[in-house]
Design a protein around this motif. Structure first.
Motif, PDB file in Angstrom:
ATOM      1  N   PRO A 295       0.837  -1.206   0.000  1.00  0.00           N
ATOM      2  CA  PRO A 295       0.000   0.000   0.000  1.00  0.00           C
ATOM      3  C   PRO A 295       0.866   1.247   0.000  1.00  0.00           C
ATOM      4  CG  PRO A 295       0.036  -1.037   2.180  1.00  0.00           C
ATOM      5  CD  PRO A 295       0.730  -1.985   1.241  1.00  0.00           C
ATOM      6  N   PRO A 296       0.282   2.420  -0.229  1.00  0.00           N
ATOM      7  CA  PRO A 296       1.066   3.665  -0.197  1.00  0.00           C
ATOM      8  C   PRO A 296       1.899   3.768   1.074  1.00  0.00           C
ATOM      9  CG  PRO A 296      -1.159   4.090  -0.976  1.00  0.00           C
ATOM     10  CD  PRO A 296      -1.132   2.647  -0.550  1.00  0.00           C
ATOM     11  N   SER A 297       3.119   4.244   0.909  1.00  0.00           N
ATOM     12  CA  SER A 297       4.069   4.270   2.022  1.00  0.00           C
ATOM     13  C   SER A 297       4.967   5.489   1.868  1.00  0.00           C
ATOM     14  CB  SER A 297       4.917   2.997   1.987  1.00  0.00           C
ATOM     15  OG  SER A 297       5.805   3.032   0.883  1.00  0.00           O
ATOM     16  N   PRO A 298       5.848   5.743   2.863  1.00  0.00           N
ATOM     17  CA  PRO A 298       6.806   6.847   2.709  1.00  0.00           C
ATOM     18  C   PRO A 298       7.666   6.726   1.469  1.00  0.00           C
ATOM     19  CG  PRO A 298       6.761   6.098   4.985  1.00  0.00           C
ATOM     20  CD  PRO A 298       5.924   5.121   4.198  1.00  0.00           C
ATOM     21  N   VAL A 299       7.875   5.498   0.983  1.00  0.00           N
ATOM     22  CA  VAL A 299       8.703   5.319  -0.214  1.00  0.00           C
ATOM     23  C   VAL A 299       8.012   5.923  -1.428  1.00  0.00           C
ATOM     24  CG1 VAL A 299       9.746   3.621  -1.762  1.00  0.00           C
ATOM     25  CG2 VAL A 299       9.823   3.264   0.710  1.00  0.00           C
ATOM     26  N   THR A 300       6.733   5.686  -1.565  1.00  0.00           N
ATOM     27  CA  THR A 300       6.031   6.224  -2.726  1.00  0.00           C
ATOM     28  C   THR A 300       5.637   7.688  -2.533  1.00  0.00           C
ATOM     29  OG1 THR A 300       3.988   5.273  -1.833  1.00  0.00           O
ATOM     30  CG2 THR A 300       5.139   4.020  -3.537  1.00  0.00           C
ATOM     31  N   ALA A 301       5.512   8.137  -1.268  1.00  0.00           N
ATOM     32  CA  ALA A 301       4.996   9.481  -1.001  1.00  0.00           C
ATOM     33  C   ALA A 301       6.072  10.527  -0.785  1.00  0.00           C
ATOM     34  CB  ALA A 301       4.089   9.441   0.233  1.00  0.00           C
ATOM     35  N   SER A 302       7.345  10.128  -0.642  1.00  0.00           N
ATOM     36  CA  SER A 302       8.366  11.086  -0.238  1.00  0.00           C
ATOM     37  C   SER A 302       9.652  10.906  -1.031  1.00  0.00           C
ATOM     38  CB  SER A 302       8.654  10.921   1.261  1.00  0.00           C
ATOM     39  OG  SER A 302       9.842  11.565   1.633  1.00  0.00           O
ATOM     40  N   TRP A 303      10.107  11.993  -1.670  1.00  0.00           N
ATOM     41  CA  TRP A 303      11.410  11.945  -2.342  1.00  0.00           C
ATOM     42  C   TRP A 303      12.538  11.835  -1.324  1.00  0.00           C
ATOM     43  CZ3 TRP A 303      11.733  10.381  -6.921  1.00  0.00           C
ATOM     44  CH2 TRP A 303      10.815  10.743  -7.902  1.00  0.00           C
ATOM     45  N   LYS A 304      12.358  12.434  -0.168  1.00  0.00           N
ATOM     46  CA  LYS A 304      13.388  12.333   0.866  1.00  0.00           C
ATOM     47  C   LYS A 304      13.617  10.875   1.255  1.00  0.00           C
ATOM     48  CE  LYS A 304      14.488  13.713   5.617  1.00  0.00           C
ATOM     49  NZ  LYS A 304      14.043  14.495   6.801  1.00  0.00           N
ATOM     50  N   THR A 305      12.537  10.128   1.492  1.00  0.00           N
ATOM     51  CA  THR A 305      12.683   8.718   1.864  1.00  0.00           C
ATOM     52  C   THR A 305      13.320   7.926   0.734  1.00  0.00           C
ATOM     53  OG1 THR A 305      10.743   8.875   3.305  1.00  0.00           O
ATOM     54  CG2 THR A 305      11.451   6.671   2.650  1.00  0.00           C
ATOM     55  N   ARG A 306      12.937   8.214  -0.479  1.00  0.00           N
ATOM     56  CA  ARG A 306      13.503   7.477  -1.615  1.00  0.00           C
ATOM     57  C   ARG A 306      15.021   7.677  -1.698  1.00  0.00           C
ATOM     58  NH1 ARG A 306       9.450   7.040  -6.782  1.00  0.00           N
ATOM     59  NH2 ARG A 306       7.470   7.226  -5.677  1.00  0.00           N
ATOM     60  N   VAL A 307      15.462   8.916  -1.554  1.00  0.00           N
ATOM     61  CA  VAL A 307      16.904   9.181  -1.638  1.00  0.00           C
ATOM     62  C   VAL A 307      17.619   8.586  -0.431  1.00  0.00           C
ATOM     63  CG1 VAL A 307      18.662  10.985  -1.774  1.00  0.00           C
ATOM     64  CG2 VAL A 307      16.555  11.221  -3.086  1.00  0.00           C
ATOM     65  N   GLN A 308      16.983   8.607   0.745  1.00  0.00           N
ATOM     66  CA  GLN A 308      17.580   7.979   1.919  1.00  0.00           C
ATOM     67  C   GLN A 308      17.783   6.482   1.695  1.00  0.00           C
ATOM     68  OE1 GLN A 308      14.685   9.259   4.861  1.00  0.00           O
ATOM     69  NE2 GLN A 308      16.166  10.650   5.816  1.00  0.00           N
ATOM     70  N   VAL A 309      16.829   5.829   1.075  1.00  0.00           N
ATOM     71  CA  VAL A 309      16.947   4.397   0.792  1.00  0.00           C
ATOM     72  C   VAL A 309      18.090   4.147  -0.187  1.00  0.00           C
ATOM     73  CG1 VAL A 309      15.805   2.425  -0.288  1.00  0.00           C
ATOM     74  CG2 VAL A 309      14.549   3.857   1.328  1.00  0.00           C
ATOM     75  N   LEU A 310      18.174   4.970  -1.232  1.00  0.00           N
ATOM     76  CA  LEU A 310      19.273   4.832  -2.187  1.00  0.00           C
ATOM     77  C   LEU A 310      20.627   5.030  -1.506  1.00  0.00           C
ATOM     78  CD1 LEU A 310      18.018   6.712  -5.390  1.00  0.00           C
ATOM     79  CD2 LEU A 310      18.370   4.253  -5.113  1.00  0.00           C
ATOM     80  N   LEU A 311      20.700   6.021  -0.629  1.00  0.00           N
ATOM     81  CA  LEU A 311      21.960   6.307   0.056  1.00  0.00           C
ATOM     82  C   LEU A 311      22.361   5.138   0.956  1.00  0.00           C
ATOM     83  CD1 LEU A 311      24.282   8.149   0.842  1.00  0.00           C
ATOM     84  CD2 LEU A 311      22.750   9.307   2.456  1.00  0.00           C
TER      85      LEU A 311
END
Length: 459
Positions: A254-270
């Protein structure tokens, strides 16, 4: 470094030579060498890797492949001692000839380093196959692997109970299926059951255990235990409650911080990039992951990522730019084209695969997409690299950017950190691995992108 005289005595008994004593002499000789200093230091570092691995030997059968190790270490010591003698003229005349001798000795030492996944597998399998029905209870400390590992040996009966007869599937791949389990002490775990009878399953099992067992990093999944019984091969790791990055990006969650936030996405990549950086630069021995994908980036309770999927990993040999591997045609969009064409892997191969994950995060698309082809008037498959890279290189990132975090068009200042991520990915996707940035450069750029996002509170 190697845990005292007891370990040294055990190693000497199993290998038939005081290997750790020779290694100590080699380290001393390297410190006092006057000629070929860089070669001496490099050779000493490779020998130090042996010192880290040798204490894990516990089985005479597993130690047999190390026959001849004493001769190689003696040769290394003699070579280093020879670098202490002679004046400047003598050193100048012999330096070139000795450089070739260093390469030869390093190749021999690398051949032993590359044996350790096999050696570890032999020792583990022999110990586990000998476990009887009176095996210690789940969580017992009596059958642990040597330090630094802290994993446990389970029976299939214990694994079956822990997984409620393999009731809950977390994921499924070529090598096996991952199930959710709960140990008797209440810990949630992920249980990877390799497909029985699958060709290469034993090798993948031994490799994953040998490489993952000593790894300790905040962004690398932790090995907790294993089982090898009656043809079954099982790897038990920590449970990551929020699934994989792939699940969130491509609709299985379901929708999550990963889909809703660019900050979370970049944190995951980092976090994933830092895991690869640890493998490439700080692990002992150094490791090439070989299978960096969004499915192998797992997310915990706090959404902090951990890298998993070490079945295709290998230790990095010293003094070589690339290593031969058995190549499978890339059907998933992550494969390094240079690796696929040459059959040789290098750290830059992980950088390429991570760049594909970066494109997934930016676009929200899987590594292989389907697009409409006007000529044939049908939907045809295309790699995400072929789909997204032209727009990024043309400065049109917005054309392929995922709209879920920001459905409205983004301003230039909002796009700046994402453009930095995209430009980094584009450099990592160069066809020739030597032209790609190192993983440390990738980490630095992702840190900069995250800092830009954090500065802009209303991003």
């Amino acid at each position: 470094m190697w845990g005292g005289l007891a370990n040294a005595a055990t190693v000497a008994q199993l290998t038939g030579v005081d290997a750790l004593g020779l290694i100590s002499k080699i380290r001393q000789a390297a410190r006092t060498a006057r000629q070929n200093r860089r070669d001496c230091e490099h050779l000493a570092r490779r020998v130090d890797m042996l010192a880290e691995l040798l204490p894990s030997l516990r089985d005479p059968e597993a130690a047999r492949p190390l026959a001849g190790l004493g001769d190689t270490l003696s040769e290394a010591h003699d070579l280093l001692v020879s670098c202490q003698a002679g004046g400047r003229v003598y050193q100048f005349v012999t330096a070139s000839r000795k450089a070739e001798r260093f390469r030869d000795v390093e190749r021999k030492i690398d051949s032993y380093l590359l044996l350790f996944p096999v050696i570890s597998h032999i020792g583990i399998t022999r110990r586990l196959d000998g476990i009887s029905s009176s095996a210690p209870p789940l969580g017992s400390n009596t059958s642990r692997m040597p330090e630094p590992a802290a994993d446990e040996e389970f029976t299939m009966a214990e694994i079956t109970v822990a997984t409620n007869n393999f009731a809950v599937v977390l994921g499924d791949g070529d090598s096996g299926t991952v199930y959710k389990g709960k140990l008797h002490d209440g810990r949630d775990v992920a249980v990877k059951r390799l497909r029985p009878g699958r060709r290469g399953a034993d090798d993948a099992f031994g490799t994953e255990l040998a490489i993952l067992s000593p790894l300790r990093h905040d962004h690398i999944v932790r090995l907790l235990g294993r089982c090898a019984e009656d043809g079954e091969r099982v790897v038990v790791t920590q449970y990551m409650s929020n699934g994989s990055l792939h699940d969130h990006l491509h609709g299985r969650r379901p929708p999550s911080p990963v889909t809703a936030s660019w900050k979370t996405r970049v944190q995951v990549l980092l976090g994933a990039a830092r895991a690869v950086e640890h493998l490439h630069r700080h692990a002992v021995p150094l490791v090439i992951h070989g299978s960096v994908t969004s499915s192998h980036i797992l997310l915990g309770d706090t959404w902090s990522p951990r890298l998993s999927g070490f079945g295709a990993s290998l230790w990095r040999a010293a003094g070589v730019e690339s290593q031969p591997v058995a190549v499978v045609a890339d059907a998933y969009g992550y494969g390094d084209p240079e690796l696929c064409s040459t059959g040789r892997i290098k750290p830059a191969s992980d950088v390429y695969s991570l760049a594909v994950v970066m494109l997934e995060v930016l676009t929200g698309n899987p590594p292989v997409v389907t697009v409409w082809e006007e000529g044939s008037r049908t939907m045809v498959p295309m790699t995400l690299v072929s789909f997204a890279l032209p727009s990024i290189q043309a400065g049109r990132l917005v054309d392929v950017l995922d709209r879920r975090p920001a459905p409205e068009p983004m301003t230039t200042w909002q796009l700046e950190p994402l453009q930095l991520v995209a430009n980094t990915a584009a450099r990592c996707l160069w066809l020739h691995g030597d032209n790609r940035p190192t993983i440390s450069d990738v980490v630095a750029n992702l840190e900069q992108a995250l800092e830009l996002i954090c500065r802009r509170v209303h991003f």
